[in-house]
Each structure stands twice: as structure tokens, then as C-alpha cells.
Enzyme design. Structure first.
Site, mmCIF file in Angstrom:
data_model
loop_
_atom_site.group_PDB
_atom_site.id
_atom_site.type_symbol
_atom_site.label_atom_id
_atom_site.label_comp_id
_atom_site.label_asym_id
_atom_site.label_seq_id
_atom_site.Cartn_x
_atom_site.Cartn_y
_atom_site.Cartn_z
ATOM 1 N N SER A 42 0.876 -1.175 0.000
ATOM 2 C CA SER A 42 0.000 0.000 0.000
ATOM 3 C C SER A 42 0.912 1.224 0.000
ATOM 4 O O SER A 42 1.199 1.807 1.041
ATOM 5 C CB SER A 42 -0.908 -0.011 1.236
ATOM 6 N N HIS A 147 -2.987 -6.078 2.586
ATOM 7 C CA HIS A 147 -2.057 -7.066 3.148
ATOM 8 C C HIS A 147 -2.721 -8.414 3.375
ATOM 9 O O HIS A 147 -2.160 -9.295 4.026
ATOM 10 C CB HIS A 147 -1.470 -6.569 4.473
ATOM 11 N N GLN A 156 -6.511 -2.029 7.276
ATOM 12 C CA GLN A 156 -5.306 -2.804 6.913
ATOM 13 C C GLN A 156 -4.582 -3.436 8.107
ATOM 14 O O GLN A 156 -4.119 -4.561 8.024
ATOM 15 C CB GLN A 156 -4.348 -1.888 6.155
ATOM 16 N N GLU A 157 -4.475 -2.674 9.209
ATOM 17 C CA GLU A 157 -3.668 -3.193 10.323
ATOM 18 C C GLU A 157 -4.330 -2.930 11.665
ATOM 19 O O GLU A 157 -4.645 -1.785 11.995
ATOM 20 C CB GLU A 157 -2.279 -2.533 10.325
ATOM 21 N N GLU A 200 1.991 -9.294 7.080
ATOM 22 C CA GLU A 200 2.787 -8.854 8.226
ATOM 23 C C GLU A 200 2.613 -9.754 9.443
ATOM 24 O O GLU A 200 2.923 -9.371 10.571
ATOM 25 C CB GLU A 200 2.451 -7.397 8.563
ATOM 26 N N ASP A 236 -3.902 0.987 11.546
ATOM 27 C CA ASP A 236 -3.532 1.668 10.297
ATOM 28 C C ASP A 236 -4.672 1.395 9.315
ATOM 29 O O ASP A 236 -4.851 0.255 8.867
ATOM 30 C CB ASP A 236 -2.205 1.127 9.737
ATOM 31 N N GLU A 281 -3.257 5.469 12.165
ATOM 32 C CA GLU A 281 -2.450 5.862 10.998
ATOM 33 C C GLU A 281 -3.331 5.924 9.750
ATOM 34 O O GLU A 281 -4.248 5.108 9.591
ATOM 35 C CB GLU A 281 -1.350 4.807 10.836
ATOM 36 N N ASP A 308 1.236 8.427 6.968
ATOM 37 C CA ASP A 308 2.194 7.553 6.281
ATOM 38 C C ASP A 308 2.175 7.915 4.792
ATOM 39 O O ASP A 308 3.067 8.612 4.305
ATOM 40 C CB ASP A 308 1.797 6.091 6.530
ATOM 41 N N LYS A 333 9.840 5.676 6.952
ATOM 42 C CA LYS A 333 10.266 4.500 6.177
ATOM 43 C C LYS A 333 11.349 4.983 5.207
ATOM 44 O O LYS A 333 11.035 5.657 4.220
ATOM 45 C CB LYS A 333 9.098 3.954 5.361
ATOM 46 N N SER A 360 9.298 2.512 10.834
ATOM 47 C CA SER A 360 8.428 1.410 10.403
ATOM 48 C C SER A 360 9.058 0.482 9.372
ATOM 49 O O SER A 360 9.826 0.906 8.513
ATOM 50 C CB SER A 360 7.151 2.012 9.809
ATOM 51 N N HIS A 361 8.658 -0.774 9.466
ATOM 52 C CA HIS A 361 8.937 -1.778 8.428
ATOM 53 C C HIS A 361 8.038 -1.528 7.214
ATOM 54 O O HIS A 361 7.200 -0.626 7.227
ATOM 55 C CB HIS A 361 8.683 -3.177 8.986
ATOM 56 N N ARG A 362 8.188 -2.355 6.167
ATOM 57 C CA ARG A 362 7.247 -2.410 5.055
ATOM 58 C C ARG A 362 6.567 -3.778 5.095
ATOM 59 O O ARG A 362 7.028 -4.690 5.781
ATOM 60 C CB ARG A 362 7.952 -2.253 3.690
ATOM 61 N N SER A 363 5.500 -3.914 4.309
ATOM 62 C CA SER A 363 4.819 -5.216 4.319
ATOM 63 C C SER A 363 5.679 -6.298 3.674
ATOM 64 O O SER A 363 5.632 -7.464 4.074
ATOM 65 C CB SER A 363 3.459 -5.109 3.636
ATOM 66 N N LYS A 384 7.194 0.327 14.416
ATOM 67 C CA LYS A 384 6.138 -0.559 13.890
ATOM 68 C C LYS A 384 6.810 -1.646 13.076
ATOM 69 O O LYS A 384 7.330 -1.380 12.000
ATOM 70 C CB LYS A 384 5.163 0.255 13.026
HETATM 71 O O1 LIG Z 1 1.022 0.929 5.258
HETATM 72 C C1 LIG Z 1 1.986 0.640 5.977
HETATM 73 O O2 LIG Z 1 2.204 1.287 6.986
HETATM 74 C C2 LIG Z 1 2.973 -0.410 5.559
HETATM 75 C C3 LIG Z 1 3.676 -1.144 6.648
HETATM 76 O O3 LIG Z 1 2.850 -1.644 7.636
HETATM 77 O O4 LIG Z 1 2.522 -1.205 4.546
HETATM 78 P P1 LIG Z 1 3.257 -1.136 3.126
HETATM 79 O O5 LIG Z 1 4.667 -1.515 3.348
HETATM 80 O O6 LIG Z 1 2.492 -2.136 2.281
HETATM 81 O O7 LIG Z 1 3.117 0.263 2.627
HETATM 82 MG MG LIG Z 2 0.650 2.741 6.703
#
Ligand SMILES: O=C(O)[C@@H](CO)OP(=O)(O)O
Ligand SMILES: [Mg+2]
Length: 415
Positions: A42, A147, A156-157, A200, A236, A281, A308, A333, A360-363, A384
Site C-alpha cells: 500500500s 495485506h 489494513q492493520e 505482516e 492503520d 495511521e 504515512d 520508512k 516502520s517496516h514495510r509489508s 512498527k
Molecule cells: O502501510 C503501511 O504502513 C505499511 C507497513 O505496515 O505497509 P506497506 O509496506 O504495504 O506500505
Molecule cells: Mg501505513
């Protein structure tokens, strides 16, 4: 001399979704740094391009030589110069010639190599000797949206934060306890649940957004009571993925409901108040800074309202957000912006303006653990990075090791 770059190696490796990504090694006279780039599903439309048109293969065949011929002989300590050189080699605004993922992996590997040249861990090289705060982990317990597969919730989260944990180990194990309890609660709601997980590591049930919010809250309360820690729910919404510009509505397919901007504000506000959300988020489309501002004004004193896709770790977009008061937190990120120096500038601007940075990580991830070091070096109060799964625990377990190394470690403080 110790930190002069002697070699640059770029290879194609796998990420957690089974897609190719780049891993970069930087070898100095007396050190070594290795970093792999993650990738998003995303993504914000203003993120830099992940790879050139020819993908990772083009990076390996054409870009590697270009980069190594420029970088060999430079000092890995001169990161801002090296980041400028990468930008020059690329020659575009969005790294579409060499790939933002290539640039950011080189940039972070250079920093790691410089740290290693002086036998320092990255967090200490970047953050200095006085850093002693560990970020709270935002653990992902239920996945939906981009995801997950069809029939999952649209949000999403579904995340949790153990806000009163006294150390990182207590915090991480609190999050996984909630993850485990949630599975039992899902099984009561979704009789056909087979234990499937999303990108994730959160569960992916066939339930409504409402049911997911209810059991997220219940799992936080139950585990919190059992282990004596306050665990707060967070979300999120990744609402750019829900926004349908042709009808100007947020479409919640799983619930068969669409909401216009005003209804979305009311909906998110009600969720924050009903469930005591700690952090929300991307509650609006990335372009809707006004929605962010209205929500922040209404509930920003009790909840982090985090951008984000709206900010994409870009200091100019953050500056616009600060001016409009469109949020009080920003996701960080590095691969959204393409270099560690630019990432740092954005974090700095955020802190100067009381905007909470969340690393933050990515998916799509690898077992690379660099962001754990960045979160400590930047004094980010939150990280995150999931709750379970090899590529998620790589970062969490690294935080356990970092905490062990610190002289007087404490959990981060929220301003
Ligand atoms: O939206 C988000 O915050 C991220 C990570 O959780 O997802 P993605 O890496 O797919 O952008
Ligand atoms: Mg996000």
C-alpha cells in the site's frame, strides 16, 4: 583510512512475499555493512520509485557498476556526500533510474560500514553514546486490506502497544500474547478460520471490521489484566486504498458500506473514543490533509494521528502537514525517500515541531534488522515492525540485544 570504501556489491535476494529485492554490501578498509531493501504493497503515490523499469535485474546488470565506480575510494563517514553522489548518478527526482530501494540500501549499508569501521553498533554511531531509550513496539495482530485476501476486514492493520511495559522483552512478549489470544477469539467468530495470516504476520479472518475492532479490544483487555500491563489498541486504516475518487467515498467492501469524507471523520472519531485507540495511521486518503487536520483538532490530545502515505517520509510534505496541523505523528520508512540523510532530515523536522516519529517496516520485508538501530538512534518512541514472523522478529530480537548493550536502558518517553 579505516572507513574508506573498497568495494560495493549488490545482489538480488528474496523478500518475505517471495518478490526479488536488492541487498548491498559495502566493504571498507576496516569494516563491513550489509542492508537489504524492503518494499510496500500500500504505497503512497509520492514515494520514490522502488526500482528502475527493468526491476532488480537491471540494478544488478547496469546500476551496480555505476555506483561502485563512484563510491570506491570515498569515505563511508561522508554519508551526505555519498547520498548526493547517488542522487547525481540517478539524475531524476524520484530515483527512477537507479531505484530508491537501491539508493537507500546503499545509503544505509554505507552508514553500517562506517560504524563497523570503528567497531561501533549502528545505533551508537548514528545516535551517540548517551542514547538509552528503547522504542515501544507496535505489534500487528490482524491484517486486512492490501495485506490480506478477499473477505478480510478492510482496515489494513490492527495493532497493539504495551504502553506500560518496563522493558523491551516484556513489551514484545505482551504483544505476542495478544496475538495468540486473538486467534482463540477469532475462532469463536469465524467457524471456518484456518489460521491464515497476512503479509505482516497478523491473522486474516473472514469477519466484519466491527467484529475485528471488538476482539482486538477484548484481547488487549484480557491479556493486559492477566499480565498486569496496559496494552492499547491501534490501527492503520491505509485509507488511500479505500478511497474511490470516482464516487468520492471510502468503500468498505467487507461491510458493504461507503462513507464520504465527513462520515469518515465521524466513523474514525467514534472508533478512537469507543476503543481508546492509542494510535491511528492514515485515517484519510493521502491528499486529504484537511481530514487529518479536523481529526487531529478533535482527538489529537488523546490519540496519535499519524501520516504515512500523506507524508512518505518527505520533509516538504511534512512541512505542509505541520502548517496545516494535519496530524501529530509521522511514519518513517527510509525507502519511501531513498536515503538515510533525507530520512534523518525528516525526523529532525518532526521532532522540532512535536510530531512523533514512528520508525516502520514495510509489508514486504527481509531479515534485515537496520530499522531497530534507526529507531534507537533517532529516539523514536515507537517502532512498527509486526509481532511474529521471521522478518518481523529480526527487528524485535535486535532490540532485545540493543537493550542488553545499553548502560541504563529505559523505555522511550512520549512527550
Ligand atoms: O502501510 C503501511 O504502513 C505499511 C507497513 O505496515 O505497509 P506497506 O509496506 O504495504 O506500505
Ligand atoms: Mg501505513
Amino acid at each position: 583510512m579505516d572507513s574508506i570504501i573498497e568495494d560495493v556489491r549488490v545482489r538480488k535476494i528474496l523478500d518475505s512475499r517471495g518478490n526479488p529485492t536488492v541487498e548491498v554490501d559495502i566493504i571498507t578498509w576496516n569494516g563491513f555493512g550489509r542492508v537489504a531493501a524492503p518494499s510496500g504493497a500500500s504505497t503512497g503515490s509520492n514515494e520514490v520509485a522502488a526500482f528502475p523499469q527493468g526491476g532488480v535485474d537491471e540494478v544488478i546488470t547496469d546500476v551496480e557498476d555505476l555506483i561502485s565506480s563512484e563510491l570506491i575510494g570515498m569515505d563511508s563517514e561522508d554519508l551526505t556526500d555519498i547520498d548526493s553522489v547517488l542522487k547525481e548518478i540517478d539524475g531524476t527526482d524520484d530515483y527512477s533510474n537507479i531505484g530508491g530501494n537501491t539508493a537507500v540500501a546503499v545509503s544505509m549499508a554505507v552508514a553500517k560500514a562506517a560504524a563497523s569501521s570503528y567497531s561501533l553498533p549502528l545505533y551508537r554511531y548514528l545516535g551517540g553514546n548517551f542514547k538509552n531509550e528503547i522504542p515501544y513496539p507496535l505489534g500487528n495482530i490482524l491484517n486486512g486490506g492490501a495485506h490480506a485476501g478477499i473477505h478480510a476486514p478492510d482496515i489494513q492493520e490492527f495493532l497493539v502497544v504495551p504502553v506500560s511495559a518496563k522493558n523491551i522483552s516484556e513489551a514484545i512478549f505482551a504483544n505476542v500474547a495478544v496475538h495468540k489470544r486473538l486467534k482463540e477469539l477469532i475462532q469463536e467468530k469465524d467457524k471456518n478460520f484456518t489460521g491464515g495470516k497476512g503479509d505482516e504476520g497478523g491473522w486474516v479472518p473472514n469477519i466484519s471490521n466491527y467484529d475485528a475492532l471488538e476482539i482486538q479490544h477484548q484481547a488487549c483487555e484480557e491479556i493486559g489484566d492477566e499480565i498486569g500491563i496496559t496494552i492499547k489498541p491501534s490501527l492503520d486504516l491505509a485509507a488511500s486504498e479505500l478511497w474511490d475518487s470516482s464516487v468520492e467515498k471510502y468503500v468498505y467492501g467487507q461491510d458493504n458500506i461507503s462513507r464520504d469524507s465527513g462520515e469518515q471523520i465521524e466513523y474514525v472519531k467514534e472508533i478512537i473514543e469507543t476503543y481508546g485507540m492509542f494510535y491511528v495511521e492514515d485515517p484519510f486518503d493521502e491528499a486529504d490533509f484537511d481530514g487529518f487536520a479536523q481529526l487531529t483538532k478533535a482527538v489529537g490530545d488523546k490519540c496519535l494521528i499519524v501520516g504515512d502515505d500523506s507524508f512518505v517520509t518527505n520533509k516538504n510534505l511534512l512541512a505542509k502537514g505541520i502548517e496545516l496541523k494535519a496530524g501529530n505523528g509521522i511514519i518513517i520508512k527510509p525507502n519511501q525517500i531513498g536515503s538515510l540523510s533525507a530520512t534523518y532530515e525528516t525526523v529532525k523536522l518532526a521532532k522540532e515541531n512535536n510530531i512523533t516519529p514512528i520508525v516502520s517496516h514495510r509489508s514486504g520485508e527481509t531479515t534485515d534488522e537496520t530499522i531497530a538501530h534507526l529507531a534507537v538512534a533517532f529516539s523514536a518512541p515507537l517502532i512498527k515492525t509486526g509481532a511474529v514472523g521471521g522478518e518481523r522478529i529480526a527487528k524485535l530480537n535486535e532490540l532485545i540485544r540493543i537493550e542488553e548493550e545499553l548502560a541504563n536502558p529505559s523505555m522511550a518517553k512520549f512527550d
